[in-house]
Design a protein around this motif. Sequence first.
Motif, mmCIF file in Angstrom:
data_model
loop_
_atom_site.group_PDB
_atom_site.id
_atom_site.type_symbol
_atom_site.label_atom_id
_atom_site.label_comp_id
_atom_site.label_asym_id
_atom_site.label_seq_id
_atom_site.Cartn_x
_atom_site.Cartn_y
_atom_site.Cartn_z
ATOM 1 N N LEU A 39 12.974 19.656 -75.658
ATOM 2 C CA LEU A 39 12.308 18.346 -75.824
ATOM 3 C C LEU A 39 12.538 19.475 -77.698
ATOM 4 O O LEU A 39 12.306 19.013 -78.239
ATOM 5 N N ALA A 40 13.232 20.358 -77.883
ATOM 6 C CA ALA A 40 14.021 20.588 -79.075
ATOM 7 C C ALA A 40 14.983 20.057 -79.521
ATOM 8 O O ALA A 40 14.979 19.142 -80.958
ATOM 9 N N ALA A 41 15.465 19.388 -78.052
ATOM 10 C CA ALA A 41 16.379 18.152 -78.728
ATOM 11 C C ALA A 41 15.955 17.235 -78.859
ATOM 12 O O ALA A 41 16.642 16.372 -80.119
ATOM 13 N N HIS A 42 15.078 16.463 -78.441
ATOM 14 C CA HIS A 42 14.143 15.567 -78.588
ATOM 15 C C HIS A 42 13.307 15.336 -79.760
ATOM 16 O O HIS A 42 13.640 14.639 -81.502
ATOM 17 N N ALA A 43 13.550 16.695 -80.099
ATOM 18 C CA ALA A 43 12.776 16.616 -82.334
ATOM 19 C C ALA A 43 13.822 17.154 -83.342
ATOM 20 O O ALA A 43 13.165 16.706 -84.464
ATOM 21 N N SER A 44 15.144 16.666 -82.584
ATOM 22 C CA SER A 44 16.033 17.029 -83.840
ATOM 23 C C SER A 44 16.801 15.737 -84.584
ATOM 24 O O SER A 44 15.835 14.576 -83.947
ATOM 25 N N THR A 45 16.304 15.532 -85.947
ATOM 26 C CA THR A 45 16.767 14.640 -86.599
ATOM 27 C C THR A 45 18.207 14.505 -87.028
ATOM 28 O O THR A 45 19.019 15.726 -86.892
ATOM 29 N N PRO A 46 18.310 13.053 -87.816
ATOM 30 C CA PRO A 46 20.049 13.073 -88.550
ATOM 31 C C PRO A 46 19.691 14.804 -89.413
ATOM 32 O O PRO A 46 21.002 14.429 -89.960
ATOM 33 N N GLN A 47 18.580 15.138 -89.826
ATOM 34 C CA GLN A 47 18.912 16.429 -90.976
ATOM 35 C C GLN A 47 19.499 17.849 -90.522
ATOM 36 O O GLN A 47 19.659 18.633 -91.073
ATOM 37 N N SER A 48 19.401 17.734 -88.851
ATOM 38 C CA SER A 48 19.343 19.023 -88.675
ATOM 39 C C SER A 48 21.002 19.085 -88.476
ATOM 40 O O SER A 48 22.102 18.366 -88.440
ATOM 41 N N ARG A 49 21.158 20.558 -88.268
ATOM 42 C CA ARG A 49 22.183 20.905 -88.093
ATOM 43 C C ARG A 49 22.930 19.817 -86.771
ATOM 44 O O ARG A 49 24.521 19.816 -86.472
ATOM 45 N N PHE A 50 21.910 19.580 -85.429
ATOM 46 C CA PHE A 50 22.448 19.252 -83.990
ATOM 47 C C PHE A 50 22.723 18.172 -84.395
ATOM 48 O O PHE A 50 22.896 17.294 -83.263
ATOM 49 N N GLY A 51 22.193 17.042 -85.150
ATOM 50 C CA GLY A 51 21.971 15.812 -85.426
ATOM 51 C C GLY A 51 21.158 15.834 -84.730
ATOM 52 O O GLY A 51 20.369 16.010 -83.831
ATOM 53 N N LEU A 52 21.333 13.895 -84.616
ATOM 54 C CA LEU A 52 20.124 13.421 -83.681
ATOM 55 C C LEU A 52 20.529 13.208 -82.350
ATOM 56 O O LEU A 52 21.965 13.043 -81.693
ATOM 57 N N SER A 53 18.890 13.984 -81.369
ATOM 58 C CA SER A 53 18.749 13.755 -80.189
ATOM 59 C C SER A 53 20.564 14.513 -79.707
ATOM 60 O O SER A 53 21.497 14.481 -79.069
ATOM 61 N N PRO A 54 20.585 15.923 -79.865
ATOM 62 C CA PRO A 54 22.174 16.684 -79.329
ATOM 63 C C PRO A 54 21.886 16.865 -77.506
ATOM 64 O O PRO A 54 20.605 17.148 -77.614
ATOM 65 N N LEU A 391 12.521 25.396 -81.128
ATOM 66 C CA LEU A 391 12.193 24.469 -82.213
ATOM 67 C C LEU A 391 13.055 24.355 -83.457
ATOM 68 O O LEU A 391 13.659 23.811 -83.944
ATOM 69 N N CYS A 392 12.633 26.058 -84.081
ATOM 70 C CA CYS A 392 12.689 26.321 -85.414
ATOM 71 C C CYS A 392 14.790 26.510 -85.519
ATOM 72 O O CYS A 392 15.406 26.205 -86.244
ATOM 73 N N MET A 393 15.192 27.135 -84.252
ATOM 74 C CA MET A 393 16.796 27.483 -84.323
ATOM 75 C C MET A 393 17.263 26.104 -83.659
ATOM 76 O O MET A 393 18.545 26.014 -84.258
ATOM 77 N N TYR A 394 17.101 25.389 -82.264
ATOM 78 C CA TYR A 394 17.610 24.426 -81.974
ATOM 79 C C TYR A 394 17.518 23.087 -82.834
ATOM 80 O O TYR A 394 18.026 21.602 -82.117
ATOM 81 N N GLY A 395 16.222 22.804 -82.786
ATOM 82 C CA GLY A 395 15.693 22.244 -82.863
ATOM 83 C C GLY A 395 15.968 20.558 -84.294
ATOM 84 O O GLY A 395 15.866 20.055 -84.593
ATOM 85 N N LEU A 396 15.173 21.693 -85.420
ATOM 86 C CA LEU A 396 15.213 21.533 -87.058
ATOM 87 C C LEU A 396 15.987 22.267 -87.582
ATOM 88 O O LEU A 396 17.117 20.818 -88.149
ATOM 89 N N ALA A 397 16.474 23.278 -87.422
ATOM 90 C CA ALA A 397 18.139 23.620 -87.657
ATOM 91 C C ALA A 397 18.457 23.260 -88.860
ATOM 92 O O ALA A 397 19.434 23.144 -88.860
ATOM 93 N N GLN A 398 17.484 23.582 -90.159
ATOM 94 C CA GLN A 398 17.934 22.876 -91.085
ATOM 95 C C GLN A 398 18.170 23.625 -92.643
ATOM 96 O O GLN A 398 18.631 23.481 -93.096
ATOM 97 N N THR A 399 17.056 25.109 -92.208
ATOM 98 C CA THR A 399 16.886 25.801 -94.052
ATOM 99 C C THR A 399 17.852 27.013 -93.134
ATOM 100 O O THR A 399 18.061 27.385 -92.489
ATOM 101 N N PHE A 400 18.495 27.681 -94.338
ATOM 102 C CA PHE A 400 19.186 28.965 -94.653
ATOM 103 C C PHE A 400 18.478 30.236 -93.976
ATOM 104 O O PHE A 400 18.659 30.875 -93.586
ATOM 105 N N TRP A 401 16.820 30.287 -93.355
ATOM 106 C CA TRP A 401 16.319 31.402 -92.506
ATOM 107 C C TRP A 401 15.928 30.620 -90.541
ATOM 108 O O TRP A 401 15.622 30.809 -89.872
ATOM 109 N N GLN A 402 16.580 29.508 -90.437
ATOM 110 C CA GLN A 402 16.451 28.741 -89.303
ATOM 111 C C GLN A 402 18.172 29.075 -88.848
ATOM 112 O O GLN A 402 18.857 27.947 -88.364
#
Length: 404
Positions: A39-54, A391-402
Motif C-alpha cells: 500500500l505504501a508503494a502504491h502511495a509513493s509519488t515521484p517526489q518520494s525518495r523511492f519514486g513512483l510505485s517502487p 507510510l511516512c518512511m517508505y511511502g511519502l519519504a520526502q522530508t527530513f523527519w521521514q
Amino acid sequence: MAHDILISGIRRWARLPVAGRIAIVYLLARLITTGLLLLAAHASTPQSRFGLSPSMGQLVLGWDAQWYWWVAENGYPSQLPLTESGEVAENSWAFMPVYAFLAKGAGLGEWGAGALLVSLVAGFFGCLVLHRLLRDRIGSSAAMWAVTFFACGPLAALFQVGYAEALFVLLLLIALDLVLRRRYAPLYLVLPVMGFTRPGILAFALFLGLHGILRWMRRRAEPLPARHIVHIVALGAFATVIGFAWQAIAAVVTGNPSAYLSTELAWRRNWLTDPSAQFVPFEGFVRGAEFWMGQAGLPSWSGWLLLIVLVAGAAALLLRSPHVRRLGPEIRLWSASYLLYLLAVFFPQSSTLRLLLPLTPLWGALAVPRSRLYRWGMLGLCLLAQWIWILCMYGLAQTFWQVP
C-alpha cells in the motif's frame, strides 16, 4: 453451532505447541506488513525518495540498507571522505559488519534477498526468545500477547527490510535470557557478535555492572557463587572492550583516532547547521530538544523542560509501574541502561523510534492486563502505528523527519 466451532478452534489452538502458535502469529503479522508495504508503494509519488510505485525489492534495499550493502560489497574506506568544508562526510564506518556480511552469505551473493532472509528469520527467533524470557514472569498467555505486539508493532517492517535491528534484538534477547537464567558462560560467544552487529553493547556493559550490584545486594536471598562474580566482572569488562573496539579498528585502518565518532557526528549536520566538532556525552539530546522546539517556533527552554519531563516519566514508569515491575529487576535494569545510553550518545530525530526497538522486553508490561478488549485494542493500535510509520518512511519519504 458457531459457538461450538469457536470453542473447538480455541481448544485446537491451545493444544498447539508454543513454537507453532508463535509461527502462525509471526506469519500472519508478516503478511499484514507485506500488505502495508505494498500500500505504501502504491502511495509513493515521484517526489518520494523511492519514486513512483517502487518494488518490494527497492523497499528492502532502502535507506540504511544501502550502507550495509555497500559494506558487504566494498568494505570500509582506509581514507575518510571529506565534505567541501573539510569535515568528515557520512561513510560506511557508521555501519557494523556482522549483518552486512551475514546477509551477503545468506543471499549467496544476492544481498537484498539475504538481508530479507536474515531479518525475517531473526525476527521469528526473536519472538521465540521473547516468549521464553517473559513466560515465567507474566505467564504464558500474556507472553504470547507480548510476542503478538512485538510481531505486529509500529516498527515491525524492520523484520522485512535490510536493517540490522532484528538481528541485534535477537542477540540481545538471548543475552538477557542467559543472564536471567544465570548461564553466564555462553555470553562470551554472544557478546562479540552482538557488539559488531550494531551499537548498543556499552549499554549491556552498564547493565551487567548494575546486575552484579543487584546480585551482591541480594546475595543472602539468592546465593552468589564466586564463579558468578568472576563471570559478571569479566563479562562487564569484555563488553566494555567490545564497545570501544570498533572505534579502535576504525582509527587503525584510517589513521584517524576520531574516525568513528567523526563519522557518527557527520549525520547531525543533516539537522544542525553548527554541530559540535567533537563528541560530547548527552549533548545530542540537549541540542536535539532545542532544535525540535525551534522547528515548532517555541523557545529553547521548552525543549529542556520537555526533555526533563520525558526522562522523569521514563524513570517513574521503570520504578513505579506495577506492570513493568512484574517483568523483574533485570529487564528494568536493562531498559534503564539502554535509555541512559541513548541519552548519552544519540541525537533525537525520526530514527530514534527505530532505536527504541531494543526495549522490546517492555512489551510484556503492555500485555499484562487481561481484558480482551484492552488486548485487542492494543493490537489495533500497534497495526495503526505500523501503517503510519511505513507510510511516512517508505511511502511519502520526502522530508527530513521521514528517515527510519
